[in-house]
Design an enzyme around this catalytic site. Structure first.
Site, PDB file in Angstrom:
ATOM      1  N   LYS A  45       0.819  -1.185   0.000  1.00  0.00           N
ATOM      2  CA  LYS A  45       0.000   0.000   0.000  1.00  0.00           C
ATOM      3  C   LYS A  45       0.868   1.257   0.000  1.00  0.00           C
ATOM      4  O   LYS A  45       0.414   2.340  -0.348  1.00  0.00           O
ATOM      5  CB  LYS A  45      -0.876   0.019   1.262  1.00  0.00           C
ATOM      6  CG  LYS A  45      -1.794  -1.163   1.357  1.00  0.00           C
ATOM      7  CD  LYS A  45      -2.528  -1.140   2.714  1.00  0.00           C
ATOM      8  CE  LYS A  45      -3.255  -2.442   2.959  1.00  0.00           C
ATOM      9  NZ  LYS A  45      -3.775  -2.518   4.329  1.00  0.00           N
ATOM     10  N   GLY A  46       2.110   1.104   0.433  1.00  0.00           N
ATOM     11  CA  GLY A  46       2.977   2.256   0.668  1.00  0.00           C
ATOM     12  C   GLY A  46       3.176   3.174  -0.526  1.00  0.00           C
ATOM     13  O   GLY A  46       3.279   4.387  -0.374  1.00  0.00           O
ATOM     14  N   ASP A 108      14.695  -1.415   0.742  1.00  0.00           N
ATOM     15  CA  ASP A 108      15.470  -1.768   1.925  1.00  0.00           C
ATOM     16  C   ASP A 108      16.488  -2.834   1.511  1.00  0.00           C
ATOM     17  O   ASP A 108      17.527  -2.497   0.947  1.00  0.00           O
ATOM     18  CB  ASP A 108      14.450  -2.243   2.976  1.00  0.00           C
ATOM     19  CG  ASP A 108      15.043  -2.586   4.310  1.00  0.00           C
ATOM     20  OD1 ASP A 108      16.111  -2.052   4.650  1.00  0.00           O
ATOM     21  OD2 ASP A 108      14.445  -3.396   5.038  1.00  0.00           O
ATOM     22  N   LYS A 137      17.106   2.907   1.580  1.00  0.00           N
ATOM     23  CA  LYS A 137      17.965   2.530   2.725  1.00  0.00           C
ATOM     24  C   LYS A 137      19.155   1.784   2.162  1.00  0.00           C
ATOM     25  O   LYS A 137      19.246   0.560   2.251  1.00  0.00           O
ATOM     26  CB  LYS A 137      17.194   1.571   3.643  1.00  0.00           C
ATOM     27  CG  LYS A 137      16.386   2.211   4.725  1.00  0.00           C
ATOM     28  CD  LYS A 137      15.908   1.137   5.685  1.00  0.00           C
ATOM     29  CE  LYS A 137      14.664   1.599   6.398  1.00  0.00           C
ATOM     30  NZ  LYS A 137      14.051   0.507   7.185  1.00  0.00           N
TER      31      LYS A 137
HETATM   32  P1  IMP Z   1      12.809  -4.899   0.868  1.00  0.00           P
HETATM   33  O1  IMP Z   1      12.122  -6.014   0.137  1.00  0.00           O
HETATM   34  O2  IMP Z   1      13.671  -5.437   1.980  1.00  0.00           O
HETATM   35  O3  IMP Z   1      13.562  -3.954  -0.026  1.00  0.00           O
HETATM   36  O4  IMP Z   1      11.695  -4.102   1.639  1.00  0.00           O
HETATM   37  C1  IMP Z   1      10.917  -3.149   1.015  1.00  0.00           C
HETATM   38  C2  IMP Z   1       9.583  -3.047   1.673  1.00  0.00           C
HETATM   39  O5  IMP Z   1       9.722  -3.107   3.071  1.00  0.00           O
HETATM   40  C3  IMP Z   1       8.923  -1.720   1.383  1.00  0.00           C
HETATM   41  O6  IMP Z   1       7.988  -1.864   0.355  1.00  0.00           O
HETATM   42  C4  IMP Z   1       8.210  -1.387   2.660  1.00  0.00           C
HETATM   43  O7  IMP Z   1       6.895  -1.896   2.613  1.00  0.00           O
HETATM   44  C5  IMP Z   1       8.941  -2.135   3.713  1.00  0.00           C
HETATM   45  N1  IMP Z   1       9.858  -1.268   4.490  1.00  0.00           N
HETATM   46  C6  IMP Z   1      11.204  -1.278   4.478  1.00  0.00           C
HETATM   47  N2  IMP Z   1      11.707  -0.366   5.313  1.00  0.00           N
HETATM   48  C7  IMP Z   1      10.638   0.252   5.850  1.00  0.00           C
HETATM   49  C8  IMP Z   1      10.507   1.332   6.792  1.00  0.00           C
HETATM   50  O8  IMP Z   1      11.478   1.936   7.299  1.00  0.00           O
HETATM   51  N3  IMP Z   1       9.235   1.685   7.104  1.00  0.00           N
HETATM   52  C9  IMP Z   1       8.131   1.078   6.579  1.00  0.00           C
HETATM   53  N4  IMP Z   1       8.215   0.083   5.688  1.00  0.00           N
HETATM   54  C10 IMP Z   1       9.466  -0.329   5.341  1.00  0.00           C
HETATM   55 MG    MG Z   2       5.946  -1.805   0.695  1.00  0.00          MG
END
Ligand code: IMP
Ligand code: MG
Length: 187
Positions: A45-46, A108, A137
């Site tokens: 949803k973000g 992330d 990040k």
């Molecule tokens: P990744 O798959 O590890 O890159 O994570 C990405 C997803 O993790 C994003 O779509 C967010 O939904 C969630 N996410 C990562 N870091 C944060 C944060 O600091 N706050 C809220 N959601 C996060």
């Molecule tokens: Mg997300």
């Protein structure tokens, strides 16, 4: 009326004004690189809050037609650490042969975006995939992440951030700024 910060938010990390300025700049970059159409996929949803501001900025600067779909990629549940396994829900249409722009709130580890980009290219026949992320990040990126960010809003430290679409356990998405979640909220 001045509101104090909501319970669980320790400070504002990126203000509304900073977000709005950066969204305008990202829109210009996207307009510069796009043709007549944009086929956007918004990660729920973000990404929804960011995408809706971004689309209106693109419309202020161009007459590009934007087609968009939403999809949900689950990797977190209610935790603050990505589980790494990505579950795609929602059907997505009309990917084959298209240049797809993925719109995401934050990258992330990169697991979500890598998995999605591979899926779109290898299983759905996308011609190309570009990525637009509001927050990056970068220190958390896993080496196996294969995706590059084409349009990046802000690099951020390894903090848990909420607001402007980002949540913690479905809370705080409505905040107009990006705030830092209090350490003691994280269970
Ligand atoms: P990744 O798959 O590890 O890159 O994570 C990405 C997803 O993790 C994003 O779509 C967010 O939904 C969630 N996410 C990562 N870091 C944060 C944060 O600091 N706050 C809220 N959601 C996060
Ligand atoms: Mg997300």
């Amino acid at each position: 009326m001045t509101l104090s910060l909501p319970n669980g938010i320790s400070r504002i990390h990126i203000t509304e004004e900073q977000i709005s300025k950066r969204v305008t700049e990202l829109a210009s970059e996207i307009v510069r690189d796009s043709g007549e159409y944009i086929h956007a996929l918004i990660i729920l949803k973000g990404g929804a809050v960011f995408a809706s501001d971004l689309f209106r900025e693109i419309a202020r600067k161009s007459d590009i037609h934007i087609y968009h779909s939403y999809l949900k990629v689950s990797s977190y549940g209610n935790a603050t650490e990505s589980s790494g396994s990505v579950v795609l829900s929602h059907d997505i249409h009309e990917v084959r042969g298209r240049d797809i722009l993925i719109i995401e709130d934050i990258i992330d580890t990169g697991a979500t975006l890598s998995r999605l980009a591979e899926y779109l290219l290898n299983e759905r026949g996308a011609s190309s995939v570009r990525t637009c992320c509001l927050l990056d990040k970068e220190s958390r990126r896993k080496p196996e992440c294969t995706v590059l960010i084409d349009y990046r809003g802000f690099p951020v430290d390894d903090l848990f951030l909420v607001g402007y679409g980002l949540d913690y356990a479905e809370q705080y998405r409505q905040l107009p700024y990006i705030g830092v979640l209090d350490e003691d909220m994280i269970s």
